[in-house]
Scaffold this motif. Sequence first.
Motif, PDB file in Angstrom:
ATOM      1  N   VAL A   1     -16.138  29.624  28.298  1.00 39.37           N
ATOM      2  CA  VAL A   1     -16.129  28.244  28.827  1.00 39.37           C
ATOM      3  C   VAL A   1     -15.390  28.615  30.191  1.00 39.37           C
ATOM      4  CG1 VAL A   1     -15.971  25.811  28.938  1.00 39.37           C
ATOM      5  CG2 VAL A   1     -16.554  27.284  26.800  1.00 39.37           C
ATOM      6  N   ALA A   2     -15.965  28.761  31.555  1.00 37.88           N
ATOM      7  CA  ALA A   2     -14.934  28.716  32.633  1.00 37.88           C
ATOM      8  C   ALA A   2     -14.162  27.433  32.819  1.00 37.88           C
ATOM      9  CB  ALA A   2     -15.910  29.251  33.955  1.00 37.88           C
ATOM     10  N   GLY A   3     -13.167  27.468  33.356  1.00 35.62           N
ATOM     11  CA  GLY A   3     -12.358  26.353  33.673  1.00 35.62           C
ATOM     12  C   GLY A   3     -12.057  25.641  32.341  1.00 35.62           C
ATOM     13  N   SER A   4     -11.622  24.406  32.764  1.00 38.95           N
ATOM     14  CA  SER A   4     -11.209  23.395  31.393  1.00 38.95           C
ATOM     15  C   SER A   4     -12.489  23.181  30.317  1.00 38.95           C
ATOM     16  CB  SER A   4     -10.771  22.197  31.894  1.00 38.95           C
ATOM     17  OG  SER A   4     -10.603  21.178  31.077  1.00 38.95           O
ATOM     18  N   ARG A   5     -12.291  23.103  29.313  1.00 35.22           N
ATOM     19  CA  ARG A   5     -13.205  22.868  28.182  1.00 35.22           C
ATOM     20  C   ARG A   5     -13.400  21.259  28.146  1.00 35.22           C
ATOM     21  NH1 ARG A   5     -11.144  27.333  23.660  1.00 35.22           N
ATOM     22  NH2 ARG A   5     -11.515  28.925  24.558  1.00 35.22           N
ATOM     23  N   GLN A   6     -12.435  20.323  28.464  1.00 32.84           N
ATOM     24  CA  GLN A   6     -12.430  18.965  28.266  1.00 32.84           C
ATOM     25  C   GLN A   6     -13.712  18.498  28.406  1.00 32.84           C
ATOM     26  OE1 GLN A   6     -10.180  17.964  26.723  1.00 32.84           O
ATOM     27  NE2 GLN A   6      -9.649  15.706  27.440  1.00 32.84           N
ATOM     28  N   GLY A   7     -14.208  17.773  27.397  1.00 29.13           N
ATOM     29  CA  GLY A   7     -15.377  17.184  27.530  1.00 29.13           C
ATOM     30  C   GLY A   7     -16.835  17.815  27.651  1.00 29.13           C
ATOM     31  N   ARG A   8     -16.632  19.354  27.514  1.00 30.75           N
ATOM     32  CA  ARG A   8     -17.752  20.050  27.622  1.00 30.75           C
ATOM     33  C   ARG A   8     -18.404  20.291  26.121  1.00 30.75           C
ATOM     34  NH1 ARG A   8     -17.406  24.844  32.049  1.00 30.75           N
ATOM     35  NH2 ARG A   8     -15.908  23.719  33.370  1.00 30.75           N
ATOM     36  N   LEU A   9     -19.782  20.375  26.002  1.00 24.55           N
ATOM     37  CA  LEU A   9     -20.504  20.968  24.909  1.00 24.55           C
ATOM     38  C   LEU A   9     -20.281  22.265  24.693  1.00 24.55           C
ATOM     39  CD1 LEU A   9     -23.580  18.575  24.841  1.00 24.55           C
ATOM     40  CD2 LEU A   9     -21.197  17.955  24.209  1.00 24.55           C
ATOM     41  N   VAL A  10     -19.790  22.591  23.534  1.00 21.21           N
ATOM     42  CA  VAL A  10     -19.289  24.012  22.968  1.00 21.21           C
ATOM     43  C   VAL A  10     -20.052  24.374  21.698  1.00 21.21           C
ATOM     44  CG1 VAL A  10     -17.451  24.133  24.659  1.00 21.21           C
ATOM     45  CG2 VAL A  10     -17.356  23.327  22.309  1.00 21.21           C
ATOM     46  N   LEU A  11     -20.327  25.880  21.686  1.00 22.84           N
ATOM     47  CA  LEU A  11     -20.834  26.428  20.534  1.00 22.84           C
ATOM     48  C   LEU A  11     -19.577  26.923  19.845  1.00 22.84           C
ATOM     49  CD1 LEU A  11     -23.033  27.482  18.583  1.00 22.84           C
ATOM     50  CD2 LEU A  11     -23.353  29.249  20.057  1.00 22.84           C
ATOM     51  N   VAL A  12     -19.369  26.416  18.653  1.00 22.69           N
ATOM     52  CA  VAL A  12     -18.190  26.595  18.014  1.00 22.69           C
ATOM     53  C   VAL A  12     -18.668  27.633  16.555  1.00 22.69           C
ATOM     54  CG1 VAL A  12     -16.141  25.788  16.542  1.00 22.69           C
ATOM     55  CG2 VAL A  12     -17.163  24.644  18.507  1.00 22.69           C
ATOM     56  N   GLU A  13     -17.594  28.465  16.188  1.00 28.89           N
ATOM     57  CA  GLU A  13     -17.874  29.243  14.971  1.00 28.89           C
ATOM     58  C   GLU A  13     -16.692  28.848  13.940  1.00 28.89           C
ATOM     59  OE1 GLU A  13     -18.170  33.929  13.244  1.00 28.89           O
ATOM     60  OE2 GLU A  13     -16.603  33.487  14.979  1.00 28.89           O
ATOM     61  N   HIS A  14     -17.181  28.394  12.714  1.00 33.74           N
ATOM     62  CA  HIS A  14     -16.228  27.913  11.685  1.00 33.74           C
ATOM     63  C   HIS A  14     -16.237  29.074  10.788  1.00 33.74           C
ATOM     64  CE1 HIS A  14     -15.479  24.970   8.375  1.00 33.74           C
ATOM     65  NE2 HIS A  14     -14.241  25.680   8.625  1.00 33.74           N
ATOM     66  N   ALA A  15     -14.786  29.496  10.851  1.00 34.30           N
ATOM     67  CA  ALA A  15     -14.707  30.846  10.017  1.00 34.30           C
ATOM     68  C   ALA A  15     -14.702  30.540   8.620  1.00 34.30           C
ATOM     69  CB  ALA A  15     -13.231  31.327  10.177  1.00 34.30           C
ATOM     70  N   GLY A  16     -14.589  29.426   8.136  1.00 38.40           N
ATOM     71  CA  GLY A  16     -14.484  29.042   6.678  1.00 38.40           C
ATOM     72  C   GLY A  16     -15.844  28.407   6.444  1.00 38.40           C
ATOM     73  N   GLY A  17     -16.867  28.259   7.201  1.00 35.32           N
ATOM     74  CA  GLY A  17     -17.917  27.500   6.870  1.00 35.32           C
ATOM     75  C   GLY A  17     -19.119  28.615   6.163  1.00 35.32           C
ATOM     76  N   GLY A  18     -20.124  27.882   5.417  1.00 31.81           N
ATOM     77  CA  GLY A  18     -20.963  28.788   4.879  1.00 31.81           C
ATOM     78  C   GLY A  18     -22.188  29.020   5.750  1.00 31.81           C
ATOM     79  N   THR A  19     -23.068  29.618   5.166  1.00 34.18           N
ATOM     80  CA  THR A  19     -24.289  30.321   5.944  1.00 34.18           C
ATOM     81  C   THR A  19     -24.857  29.171   6.713  1.00 34.18           C
ATOM     82  OG1 THR A  19     -24.737  31.809   4.084  1.00 34.18           O
ATOM     83  CG2 THR A  19     -26.280  31.341   5.662  1.00 34.18           C
ATOM     84  N   ASN A  20     -25.073  28.037   6.167  1.00 36.94           N
ATOM     85  CA  ASN A  20     -25.551  26.912   7.000  1.00 36.94           C
ATOM     86  C   ASN A  20     -25.004  25.834   7.729  1.00 36.94           C
ATOM     87  OD1 ASN A  20     -28.211  27.514   5.636  1.00 36.94           O
ATOM     88  ND2 ASN A  20     -27.626  26.414   4.013  1.00 36.94           N
ATOM     89  N   ASP A  21     -23.572  26.021   7.721  1.00 31.56           N
ATOM     90  CA  ASP A  21     -22.687  25.315   8.548  1.00 31.56           C
ATOM     91  C   ASP A  21     -21.567  26.353   9.299  1.00 31.56           C
ATOM     92  OD1 ASP A  21     -21.030  25.707   6.364  1.00 31.56           O
ATOM     93  OD2 ASP A  21     -20.668  23.783   5.990  1.00 31.56           O
ATOM     94  N   ARG A  22     -21.566  27.354   9.427  1.00 28.03           N
ATOM     95  CA  ARG A  22     -20.873  28.313  10.316  1.00 28.03           C
ATOM     96  C   ARG A  22     -20.759  28.198  11.822  1.00 28.03           C
ATOM     97  NH1 ARG A  22     -18.135  32.654   8.462  1.00 28.03           N
ATOM     98  NH2 ARG A  22     -17.149  34.116  10.279  1.00 28.03           N
ATOM     99  N   TYR A  23     -21.966  27.787  12.185  1.00 30.54           N
ATOM    100  CA  TYR A  23     -21.921  27.516  13.506  1.00 30.54           C
ATOM    101  C   TYR A  23     -22.346  26.054  13.997  1.00 30.54           C
ATOM    102  CZ  TYR A  23     -21.840  32.593  13.559  1.00 30.54           C
ATOM    103  OH  TYR A  23     -21.253  33.811  13.445  1.00 30.54           O
TER     104      TYR A  23
END
Length: 266
Positions: free
Chosen positions: A186-208
Motif C-alpha cells: 500500500v503506497a503512502g497512507s493506508r488510512q481509509g483504504r481497503l486492504v487484504l489482511v492475513e490473520h496469523a491466528g485464523g483458520g482455513t476459512n477466515d485467515r484472509y
Amino acid sequence: MTLLATQAARYSILQVDLPGGEPVNAGVLLEDSAENRLWIRMRRDWDAIAPEEAEVLAELESDLAAKSEELGARRVMEHLEDTLSNTVRVSDSKEIVIGDFDRALARLYRQHVQSSVREFVTHLPRYSLAVAAGKFLENREVTAEGWEEAPGDLKVTPEMFVARIAGRSMEPRIPDGSLCVFKMGVAGSRQGRLVLVEHAGGGTNDRYTVKRYRSEKSAGGADEPQGAWTHTRITLESLNPEFASWDLDPAEDRFRILAEFIRVLD
C-alpha cells in the motif's frame, strides 16, 4: 443480509469470421432495457489474431458505444441484426437476470470470449490467497493458477494479482465470492483504504479478509525522534454492518497487510 435488486436483461455475442479460420467470439453486448443502455465489452487482441484487420476491428467497441449513445440499446441491436454481414454477426439474444450490470458483463465476457493471454499487458495472474501471501510477503517462487483479462480501463502493473474473496463482511462493495484485483503493498497512507489482511491466528476459512484500514496516531514521547508518530489504535472495519470490525493492538503482529484492494472483476 444484504440483498441486491435484480432485473431482467438480454445479452448477445458478437462474432467475427477471420480470414481462413473459424469464427471467433469478439465480445458481449448486454442490453439494459430499463435504461435503454447497451453495455459492451470487446476483445483487445486483434493485432495477434487478425493483424490485417486489427485497426478496423479495434474500433468496433467505440463505434457501438457511440451508436448506443445516439440511438439507444434497442435500436442499436435491431440495426445490428438487420445490417451485419457474414463476416461480423450477432447471435440471438438470451434473457438473463442480473443484479449488477458491470459484474454481469465481466462474467459473460469470461464465459464466452477466450482472448490471447498477454501477461501483465492485458492479463493478471490469479492466485489463491495463501499462495499470494507466500509470493508477496515471503518472496516465494509460485505459479499462477491462471491468467485473468483485466478491464481495458485498468492500468496493469507487475504488482497486481487476482484472487477470489469469500465472505459477506464487505458487501455490497465486494460481494461474497467475488474475483478481485489487488496490488501488492500500500503506497503512502493506508488510512481509509481497503486492504487484504492475513490473520496469523485464523483458520482455513477466515485467515484472509478484506477490511477498511483506520488508524489513530499520537506524537512520539520524549525519547522518540522529533516529528515521530506512533499508532495508538488500528481498526480494520467491515463495510457490512452485520459484521464486527476489529480493533488491533499496534504492538501485535497477528495481522499482516498483504495488498490493497483495487476493484471487483466479477
